[in-house]
Design a protein around this motif. Structure first.
Motif, short mmCIF file in Angstrom:
data_model
loop_
_atom_site.label_atom_id
_atom_site.label_comp_id
_atom_site.label_asym_id
_atom_site.label_seq_id
_atom_site.Cartn_x
_atom_site.Cartn_y
_atom_site.Cartn_z
N LYS A 88 55.90 -69.04 82.75
CA LYS A 88 54.83 -69.82 84.00
C LYS A 88 53.38 -69.78 84.30
O LYS A 88 53.23 -71.08 84.29
CB LYS A 88 55.54 -68.59 85.64
CG LYS A 88 56.88 -68.97 85.77
CD LYS A 88 57.15 -68.38 86.95
CE LYS A 88 59.17 -68.61 86.92
NZ LYS A 88 59.92 -67.26 87.52
N GLU A 92 51.60 -73.35 83.60
CA GLU A 92 50.55 -73.66 84.69
C GLU A 92 49.01 -74.10 84.49
O GLU A 92 48.34 -74.57 85.37
CB GLU A 92 49.76 -72.33 86.80
CG GLU A 92 50.45 -71.84 87.13
CD GLU A 92 50.32 -71.15 88.74
OE1 GLU A 92 51.36 -70.87 89.13
OE2 GLU A 92 49.72 -70.49 88.03
N GLN A 95 49.91 -77.40 83.39
CA GLN A 95 49.80 -78.31 85.11
C GLN A 95 48.45 -78.31 85.04
O GLN A 95 48.01 -79.84 84.77
CB GLN A 95 50.15 -77.61 85.25
CG GLN A 95 50.19 -78.35 87.13
CD GLN A 95 50.49 -77.14 88.58
OE1 GLN A 95 51.67 -76.96 88.99
NE2 GLN A 95 49.21 -76.36 88.91
N TRP A 96 47.00 -78.01 85.01
CA TRP A 96 46.09 -78.05 85.91
C TRP A 96 44.91 -78.92 84.12
O TRP A 96 43.93 -79.91 84.49
CB TRP A 96 45.41 -76.67 85.62
CG TRP A 96 45.64 -75.99 86.73
CD1 TRP A 96 46.34 -75.17 87.51
CD2 TRP A 96 44.98 -76.59 87.97
NE1 TRP A 96 46.56 -74.25 88.82
CE2 TRP A 96 46.03 -76.02 89.51
CE3 TRP A 96 44.89 -77.62 88.60
CZ2 TRP A 96 45.87 -75.21 90.32
CZ3 TRP A 96 44.72 -78.24 90.50
CH2 TRP A 96 45.35 -77.56 91.27
N HIS A 145 42.41 -74.09 95.05
CA HIS A 145 43.11 -73.05 94.43
C HIS A 145 42.70 -71.98 94.47
O HIS A 145 42.86 -70.88 94.11
CB HIS A 145 43.33 -74.29 93.05
CG HIS A 145 44.40 -73.43 92.04
ND1 HIS A 145 45.74 -73.48 92.47
CD2 HIS A 145 43.67 -72.93 90.82
CE1 HIS A 145 45.69 -72.39 91.20
NE2 HIS A 145 44.73 -72.60 90.97
N THR A 153 44.56 -69.91 86.30
CA THR A 153 46.17 -69.03 86.44
C THR A 153 45.55 -67.62 87.13
O THR A 153 46.84 -67.11 86.83
CB THR A 153 46.14 -69.87 85.00
OG1 THR A 153 45.31 -69.09 84.06
CG2 THR A 153 46.54 -70.87 84.33
N GLY A 160 43.76 -73.14 80.41
CA GLY A 160 44.38 -73.83 81.72
C GLY A 160 42.58 -73.97 82.25
O GLY A 160 42.01 -74.81 82.65
#
Ligand SMILES: N[C@@H](CCC(=O)N[C@@H](CS)C(=O)NCC(=O)O)C(=O)O
Length: 224
Positions: A88, A92, A95-96, A145, A153, A160
């Motif tokens: 996970k 992430e 994703q970033w 964030h 992350t 990331g």
């Protein structure tokens, strides 16, 4: 030895060099792109049909696209945290990294081109402020964030952070208006403590196209 092909001032090459430097492996710079040329040669096209930088060569393996390279470097040579083993957390980080390419990088690089890469007497103030506003809008998402995290992350530095950390350096060092981003600024300060970030990302890039060209030219001594 691992080869990184590109220019050390190029926006998409810097994150790759930083990722490689974080691993501590031996590597060498093969100058390519811009005034260093080579991209249109059949030899380069055979390794990278996309004819862009960055590219790496690891033995007879060639890879291009900066995010793919960063993942490869972290997976093969990075220690535990650089490439999260938790799926996970890794997702992430991915994703970033993608968000950086599609959302954060474009307005910041436009603002960079409209300032540093444009002669002062040809700069369009309203265009600069449009790009600066777009960049701030997008980066406010990252600021929020980072409110509850030390890094992108979580509590450890990972891949990331790499593309976004490079965008952050450009963003905080061009002559534009910026709103206050306390969490983004704190994260940028944390990155600035990393020796590899200091050395390869926090490079003075000048204020004008002349400065930029001179720096590019002087970087010829950094590779072959
Ligand atoms: N999506 C690609 C973009 C690569 C790219 O746009 N590279 C630019 C430099 S930043 C390039 O090769 N320009 C031609 C040149 O520098 O001569 C990546 O992330 O690697």
């Amino acid at each position: 030895m691992l080869e990184v092909w590109g220019r050390p001032y190029s926006s998409n090459v810097i994150p790759v060099i930083w990722a490689v430097a974080e691993t501590g492996i031996d590597w060498q710079l093969k100058l390519a792109g811009g005034s260093f040329g080579k991209l249109d040669t059949p030899e380069y096209a055979a390794m990278n049909p996309n004819r862009m930088i960055p590219m790496i060569r690891d033995g007879d393996f060639a890879l291009w696209e900066s995010n793919a390279i960063i993942r490869y470097i972290a997976d093969i040579y990075g220690k535990e945290h650089l490439s999260p083993t938790n799926q996970k957390m890794r997702a992430e980080a991915d994703q970033w990294m993608e968000w950086c390419q599609t959302r954060a990088f474009p307005p910041v690089i436009q603002a960079f081109f409209a300032t540093v890469r444009t002669e002062p007497d040809k700069r369009d103030v309203s265009l600069i402020s449009k790009h600066a506003d777009e960049a701030a809008d997008i980066l406010s998402i990252l600021d929020d964030h980072l409110k509850e995290r030390l890094f992108v992350t979580g509590d450890t530095f990972t891949i990331g952070d790499i593309p976004l950390g490079c965008v952050a350096y450009r963003y905080f060092n061009i002559e534009i208006e910026r709103p206050s981003f306390p969490h983004l600024e704190a994260w940028y300060a944390r990155l600035s403590e990393r020796p590899a970030y200091k050395k390869h990302v926090m490079r003075f890039f000048g204020k004008t196209p002349e400065d930029w060209a001179a720096l590019e030219e002087s970087s010829a001594t950094e590779g072959t």
